[in-house]
Design a protein around this motif. Structure first.
Motif, PDB file in Angstrom:
ATOM      1  N   GLN A  23       0.844  -1.190   0.000  1.00  0.00           N
ATOM      2  CA  GLN A  23       0.000   0.000   0.000  1.00  0.00           C
ATOM      3  C   GLN A  23       0.884   1.247   0.000  1.00  0.00           C
ATOM      4  N   CYS A  24       0.575   2.178  -0.869  1.00  0.00           N
ATOM      5  CA  CYS A  24       1.335   3.423  -0.949  1.00  0.00           C
ATOM      6  C   CYS A  24       0.425   4.510  -1.498  1.00  0.00           C
ATOM      7  N   LEU A  25       0.246   5.546  -0.720  1.00  0.00           N
ATOM      8  CA  LEU A  25      -0.548   6.690  -1.146  1.00  0.00           C
ATOM      9  C   LEU A  25       0.357   7.905  -1.272  1.00  0.00           C
ATOM     10  N   VAL A  26       0.089   8.741  -2.257  1.00  0.00           N
ATOM     11  CA  VAL A  26       0.795  10.002  -2.408  1.00  0.00           C
ATOM     12  C   VAL A  26      -0.255  11.099  -2.335  1.00  0.00           C
ATOM     13  N   LEU A  27      -0.101  11.989  -1.366  1.00  0.00           N
ATOM     14  CA  LEU A  27      -1.017  13.108  -1.224  1.00  0.00           C
ATOM     15  C   LEU A  27      -0.301  14.381  -1.624  1.00  0.00           C
ATOM     16  N   GLU A  28      -0.926  15.141  -2.487  1.00  0.00           N
ATOM     17  CA  GLU A  28      -0.404  16.449  -2.844  1.00  0.00           C
ATOM     18  C   GLU A  28      -1.165  17.459  -2.008  1.00  0.00           C
ATOM     19  N   VAL A  29      -0.438  18.237  -1.223  1.00  0.00           N
ATOM     20  CA  VAL A  29      -1.063  19.214  -0.341  1.00  0.00           C
ATOM     21  C   VAL A  29      -0.573  20.606  -0.692  1.00  0.00           C
ATOM     22  N   ASP A  30      -1.462  21.549  -0.521  1.00  0.00           N
ATOM     23  CA  ASP A  30      -1.170  22.929  -0.872  1.00  0.00           C
ATOM     24  C   ASP A  30      -1.726  23.839   0.207  1.00  0.00           C
ATOM     25  N   GLN A  31      -1.096  24.972   0.375  1.00  0.00           N
ATOM     26  CA  GLN A  31      -1.524  25.926   1.375  1.00  0.00           C
ATOM     27  C   GLN A  31      -2.683  26.759   0.843  1.00  0.00           C
ATOM     28  N   LEU A  32      -3.630  27.067   1.705  1.00  0.00           N
ATOM     29  CA  LEU A  32      -4.755  27.899   1.302  1.00  0.00           C
ATOM     30  C   LEU A  32      -4.328  29.347   1.057  1.00  0.00           C
ATOM     31  N   GLN A  33      -3.192  29.721   1.617  1.00  0.00           N
ATOM     32  CA  GLN A  33      -2.721  31.102   1.500  1.00  0.00           C
ATOM     33  C   GLN A  33      -1.460  31.181   0.659  1.00  0.00           C
ATOM     34  N   ASP A  34      -1.404  30.426  -0.428  1.00  0.00           N
ATOM     35  CA  ASP A  34      -0.211  30.393  -1.281  1.00  0.00           C
ATOM     36  C   ASP A  34       0.181  31.761  -1.805  1.00  0.00           C
ATOM     37  N   LYS A  45       0.402  34.602  -0.405  1.00  0.00           N
ATOM     38  CA  LYS A  45       1.345  35.281   0.488  1.00  0.00           C
ATOM     39  C   LYS A  45       2.742  34.685   0.359  1.00  0.00           C
ATOM     40  N   VAL A  46       2.802  33.368   0.294  1.00  0.00           N
ATOM     41  CA  VAL A  46       4.094  32.689   0.164  1.00  0.00           C
ATOM     42  C   VAL A  46       4.735  33.046  -1.174  1.00  0.00           C
ATOM     43  N   LEU A  47       3.949  32.979  -2.234  1.00  0.00           N
ATOM     44  CA  LEU A  47       4.479  33.215  -3.573  1.00  0.00           C
ATOM     45  C   LEU A  47       4.875  34.668  -3.799  1.00  0.00           C
ATOM     46  N   GLU A  48       4.228  35.600  -3.113  1.00  0.00           N
ATOM     47  CA  GLU A  48       4.630  37.005  -3.205  1.00  0.00           C
ATOM     48  C   GLU A  48       6.039  37.182  -2.656  1.00  0.00           C
ATOM     49  N   GLN A  49       6.354  36.426  -1.598  1.00  0.00           N
ATOM     50  CA  GLN A  49       7.672  36.533  -0.983  1.00  0.00           C
ATOM     51  C   GLN A  49       8.738  35.788  -1.790  1.00  0.00           C
ATOM     52  N   ASN A  50       8.339  34.671  -2.406  1.00  0.00           N
ATOM     53  CA  ASN A  50       9.324  33.870  -3.127  1.00  0.00           C
ATOM     54  C   ASN A  50       8.636  33.057  -4.230  1.00  0.00           C
ATOM     55  N   PRO A  51       8.506  33.621  -5.441  1.00  0.00           N
ATOM     56  CA  PRO A  51       7.830  32.907  -6.525  1.00  0.00           C
ATOM     57  C   PRO A  51       8.508  31.585  -6.906  1.00  0.00           C
ATOM     58  N   SER A  52       9.783  31.403  -6.590  1.00  0.00           N
ATOM     59  CA  SER A  52      10.474  30.162  -6.948  1.00  0.00           C
ATOM     60  C   SER A  52       9.924  28.957  -6.198  1.00  0.00           C
ATOM     61  N   ILE A  53       9.152  29.197  -5.142  1.00  0.00           N
ATOM     62  CA  ILE A  53       8.585  28.072  -4.398  1.00  0.00           C
ATOM     63  C   ILE A  53       7.588  27.296  -5.246  1.00  0.00           C
ATOM     64  N   PHE A  54       7.106  27.896  -6.350  1.00  0.00           N
ATOM     65  CA  PHE A  54       6.249  27.156  -7.276  1.00  0.00           C
ATOM     66  C   PHE A  54       6.931  25.870  -7.734  1.00  0.00           C
ATOM     67  N   SER A  55       8.249  25.854  -7.753  1.00  0.00           N
ATOM     68  CA  SER A  55       8.969  24.678  -8.237  1.00  0.00           C
ATOM     69  C   SER A  55       8.800  23.458  -7.336  1.00  0.00           C
ATOM     70  N   ALA A 103       8.670  32.692   4.597  1.00  0.00           N
ATOM     71  CA  ALA A 103       7.500  31.960   4.102  1.00  0.00           C
ATOM     72  C   ALA A 103       7.854  30.528   3.731  1.00  0.00           C
ATOM     73  N   ASP A 104       9.046  30.311   3.182  1.00  0.00           N
ATOM     74  CA  ASP A 104       9.471  28.966   2.799  1.00  0.00           C
ATOM     75  C   ASP A 104       9.598  28.071   4.030  1.00  0.00           C
ATOM     76  N   GLN A 105      10.166  28.630   5.086  1.00  0.00           N
ATOM     77  CA  GLN A 105      10.313  27.864   6.327  1.00  0.00           C
ATOM     78  C   GLN A 105       8.953  27.589   6.950  1.00  0.00           C
ATOM     79  N   GLN A 106       8.018  28.535   6.820  1.00  0.00           N
ATOM     80  CA  GLN A 106       6.672  28.342   7.362  1.00  0.00           C
ATOM     81  C   GLN A 106       5.959  27.185   6.673  1.00  0.00           C
ATOM     82  N   VAL A 107       6.129  27.076   5.357  1.00  0.00           N
ATOM     83  CA  VAL A 107       5.518  25.963   4.622  1.00  0.00           C
ATOM     84  C   VAL A 107       6.090  24.645   5.126  1.00  0.00           C
ATOM     85  N   GLU A 108       7.404  24.569   5.240  1.00  0.00           N
ATOM     86  CA  GLU A 108       8.038  23.336   5.722  1.00  0.00           C
ATOM     87  C   GLU A 108       7.606  23.013   7.144  1.00  0.00           C
ATOM     88  N   ASP A 109       7.561  24.013   8.006  1.00  0.00           N
ATOM     89  CA  ASP A 109       7.134  23.785   9.391  1.00  0.00           C
ATOM     90  C   ASP A 109       5.704  23.249   9.436  1.00  0.00           C
TER      91      ASP A 109
END
Length: 128
Positions: free
Chosen positions: A49-60, A62-72, A110-116
């Motif tokens: 059994q192996c599941l892969v969940l793609e999760v995204d922040q509801l407030q992307d 704000k994160v992307l304004e600070q660092n658009p490269s996080i889209f990668s 913002a990048d550290q906040q996403v990871e946290d």
């Protein structure tokens, strides 16, 4: 670079807990892939059994304004699988990926906040 948390809880129980933790941390599940089902359908390989969940922040925004490269590295992926009678959650550290890919010495907060948040989600789901 790889973060892993494991628990004796069943994959089903961890999956349910993970879905609650995602919502509690202001993220959403954008996709869920059942690799066991997909790979069994494609080939005769016997994978567990192996599941892969793609999760995204509801407030992307704000994160992307600070660092658009996080889209990668978005959306973040959390892998859930069984190993040695345990359920394991694993993900690649977004900050490490960004730092290595773009040779960034100091990542925006913002990048550290996403990871946290991803780490908090995984800990809550496994009870770590």
């Amino acid at each position: 670079m790889l973060l892993k948390f494991s628990t004796e809880k069943s994959l089903t129980a961890v999956s349910a807990a993970l879905q609650l933790a995602v919502a509690a941390n202001h993220f959403v599940i954008t996709q869920m892939h059942d690799l066991h089902k997909t790979m069994t359908h494609i080939s005769k390989a016997d994978i567990g059994q192996c599941l892969v969940l793609e999760v995204d922040q509801l407030q992307d925004e704000k994160v992307l304004e600070q660092n658009p490269s996080i889209f990668s590295v978005l959306p973040c992926r959390i892998f859930m699988y069984e190993e040695d009678n345990r359920t394991v959650l694993a993900t690649l550290k977004p900050t490490t990926l960004l730092a290595e890919m773009f040779h960034i010495q100091q990542l925006p907060e913002a990048d550290q906040q996403v990871e946290d948040s991803i780490i908090a989600i995984m800990k809550q789901a496994t009870g770590s």
